[in-house]
Design an enzyme around this catalytic site. Structure first.
Site, PDB file in Angstrom:
ATOM      1  N   THR A   1     152.224  13.946  79.408  1.00  0.00           N
ATOM      2  CA  THR A   1     152.966  14.721  80.392  1.00  0.00           C
ATOM      3  C   THR A   1     153.815  16.079  79.524  1.00  0.00           C
ATOM      4  OG1 THR A   1     154.231  15.119  82.091  1.00  0.00           O
ATOM      5  CG2 THR A   1     154.889  13.523  80.458  1.00  0.00           C
TER       6      THR A   1
ATOM      7  N   ALA B   1     155.774  11.525  75.558  1.00  0.00           N
ATOM      8  CA  ALA B   1     156.848  12.091  75.907  1.00  0.00           C
ATOM      9  C   ALA B   1     157.264  13.410  75.139  1.00  0.00           C
ATOM     10  CB  ALA B   1     158.121  11.246  76.132  1.00  0.00           C
TER      11      ALA B   1
ATOM     12  N   VAL C   1     156.104   9.398  71.006  1.00  0.00           N
ATOM     13  CA  VAL C   1     156.720  10.729  70.799  1.00  0.00           C
ATOM     14  C   VAL C   1     155.569  11.790  70.673  1.00  0.00           C
ATOM     15  CG1 VAL C   1     158.530  11.853  69.533  1.00  0.00           C
ATOM     16  CG2 VAL C   1     158.786   9.493  70.034  1.00  0.00           C
ATOM     17  N   LYS C   2     155.967  12.683  71.266  1.00  0.00           N
ATOM     18  CA  LYS C   2     154.627  13.916  71.190  1.00  0.00           C
ATOM     19  C   LYS C   2     155.218  15.162  70.561  1.00  0.00           C
ATOM     20  CE  LYS C   2     151.345  15.954  74.556  1.00  0.00           C
ATOM     21  NZ  LYS C   2     151.236  16.425  76.180  1.00  0.00           N
ATOM     22  N   ILE C   3     154.706  15.233  69.478  1.00  0.00           N
ATOM     23  CA  ILE C   3     155.179  16.354  68.448  1.00  0.00           C
ATOM     24  C   ILE C   3     154.180  17.298  68.185  1.00  0.00           C
ATOM     25  CG2 ILE C   3     155.501  16.547  66.007  1.00  0.00           C
ATOM     26  CD1 ILE C   3     157.711  14.868  67.354  1.00  0.00           C
TER      27      ILE C   3
END
Length: 217
Positions: free
Chosen positions: A27, A60, A86-88
């Protein structure tokens, strides 16, 4: 191949989970806003709510674009739940953050990847997932599925462990094509996943079986 659903809609996530084939969720702030989820406290709680529905990874996304900010936000997100990835973003400071999180044992998803060079940097920095956006490439007359195949060859050449997570999936055939070229994961809307169920011969065959059964009764 893993199936992730790309949404913040809890009802759709539950439906995909109940189907029995869901491996995770991706998301982003835009999808959160679409569901009316705003404000840091509400967004963080929504991530937890998603984790409580699914068994697999939940990506996220950080909002910061500077290294310190990404580290601060990423560590807070990872602390929410063991399923959080963790989305980077694929930017210079993002690559630094990927390496930092890799060294800390925090799993990451490198997003907004549109070139082989970017995919190589993500893998070198230790990203858990790399997210090539194939639909957006198709939009500018580049073949997104060919891009997935190119990354697959590069990663196989050097035995990179980063998983290829095909994103910006627009339709069911994208899923089939990504499976053919070896994507590790696809993340897509619920309707694209449900489209895999459909075939007119299945429908007509079932109707015939039921009709024959009734005749026999």
């Amino acid at each position: 191949m893993k199936f992730f659903i790309d949404t913040a809609n809890l009802a759709q996530i539950k439906e995909a989970q109940e189907l029995g084939v869901l491996d995770g969720v991706t998301t982003n702030p835009s999808l959160m806003a679409k569901e009316g989820i705003t404000g840091e406290k509400n967004i963080l709680q929504h991530y937890i709510d998603i984790c409580n529905i699914v068994d697999g990874d939940v990506s996220a996304e950080v909002i910061a674009t500077d290294f310190d900010g990404m580290v601060r936000e990423g560590e807070a997100l990872a602390a929410l739940h063991e399923q959080i990835v963790v989305k980077i973003p694929m930017i210079k400071e993002g690559v630094k953050a990927l390496k930092y999180f890799s060294n800390k044992g925090i799993r990451t998803n490198c997003t907004l990847v549109f070139s082989p060079g970017q995919a190589i940097l993500a893998a070198k920095a230790g990203a858990t997932y790399v997210s090539p956006f194939i639909g957006r490439l198709d939009d500018i007359s580049q073949n997104g599925v060919d891009f997935i195949a190119q990354i697959r060859q590069i990663y196989d050449n050097y035995m990179f462990e980063t998983q290829i997570l095909a994103a910006s999936i627009r339709h069911t055939m994208h899923i089939i094509e990504c499976a053919e070229v070896g994507a590790d994961v696809v993340t897509c809307p619920l309707n694209a996943i449900m489209g895999l169920l459909k075939h007119p011969l299945t429908d007509s065959g079932l109707a015939q079986f039921l009709a024959d059964y009734k005749k026999g009764g």
